[in-house]
Write an enzyme that holds these catalytic residues in place. Structure first.
Site: not given
Ligand code: 8YV
Length: 313
Positions: A174, A232, A261, A279
């Protein structure tokens, strides 16, 4: 008093919709065939955007909503929200931290087990009647291995504590060492990848972490190494990853997130050494209910003039 108008960037579960539609006039951007025309038509009175982690809110969208006051993200990641634009224009931003930490950490370990132990392949082996006719190939042990965590925030720590229960030897990369954790900090990502048998990526997305997992890191991870990504898609150079998987210069990968995605690179589905997830790290009923509640609490607090439960800006 008339209800505040909000723009919903993507679908939410029905239990959230009931409450949202009760309190607000909800304009559903995702249902519009011509989004630009839709925003032009309804944008003038919109005071809030309710969005999702992967959808965020662009500067262009925020610019087209002159009365916008707040962006509430259903997710912890705010990399898809143009925070600089929001800050410059006094637009508040909220997210849903903490409530999803355990589920994302669970899926990281689940993906590691599924990938190393070939659980999807074993399922196909049983269903297709191969059991008893051929032999299931031996797989890779997880317990006691060297595991590198890339990113040691709340979710990174939850992943590390789960891996510790598997007696893994844990080090992390980190920007700054985290004084509250006892795992060894490794400031050199290549050194961490060379040491590790498994690498788990859980850094925030965005420009600062774009493609941090590149060809050099994968080469350092090596032919026995497994990569897990629950952060991500942008954190991994997908061309380099696909090449490494095709040439077996890494052993395997477990991926919950992708660059493009949901239209992922079609080469992924041709590979037998990846486990793919849509995801879905936070995708449990329990967590999604808590996330929706937090989005709604933030919006309600904003419109009541109260302090926001989980502000980002
Ligand atoms: C969710 C996410 O799948 O928390 C995040 O940043 O990407 C995920 O928890 C998403 O926001 C739901 O659409």
């Amino acid at each position: 008093m008339s209800k505040p108008e909000i723009l919903l960037a993507g679908p939410y579960p029905q239990w959230d919709m009931v409450d949202l539609e009760d309190r607000y006039v909800v304009h559903k951007l995702y249902e519009a065939t011509d989004r630009e025309a839709f925003v032009k038509e309804v944008g003038g009175n919109i005071r809030a955007i309710a969005t999702r982690g992967e959808l965020g809110a662009s500067a262009e969208l925020m610019r087209s909503l002159p009365k916008l006051e707040v962006v509430s993200v259903y997710g912890v990641g705010t990399d898809a929200v143009n925070l600089a634009h929001a800050r410059d224009h006094g637009i508040r931003v909220t997210n849903t931290p903490d409530v999803l930490t355990d589920d994302v950490a669970d899926i990281a370990l689940g993906l590691l087990l599924a990938t190393a132990r070939h659980m999807p392949q074993a399922d196909v082996f049983v269903r297709s009647g191969q059991w008893g006719k051929t032999v299931m190939p031996l797989v890779t042990r997880v317990t006691g291995k060297r595991l590198g965590v890339i990113g040691m925030g709340r979710i990174g720590q939850a992943i590390a504590s789960r891996a510790a229960a598997f007696n893994c030897d844990i080090r992390y990369f980190s920007r700054n060492p985290q004084p509250q954790v006892s795992y060894q900090h490794e400031p050199d990502l290549i050194a961490l990848a060379s040491w590790a048998e498994f690498l788990v990526v859980i850094v925030p997305g965005g420009d600062a972490t774009k493609n941090i997992i590149n060809g050099t890191v994968l080469e350092a991870l090596g032919p026995e190494g497994i990569l897990i990504n629950v952060s991500r898609g942008s954190t991994v150079d997908e061309d380099a990853l696909i090449t490494a998987l095709q040439n077996r210069t890494i052993k395997a990968a477990g991926l919950d997130v992708f660059y493009n995605e949901p239209k992922i690179d079609p080469r992924f589905v041709e590979l037998d050494n990846v486990v793919l997830q849509p995801h879905h790290g936070s995708g449990t009923v329990e967590t999604r209910k808590a996330m929706g509640q937090l989005v709604r609490d933030n919006l309600a607090a904003h419109f009541a003039g109260q302090s926001l439960p989980t502000p980002v800006l």
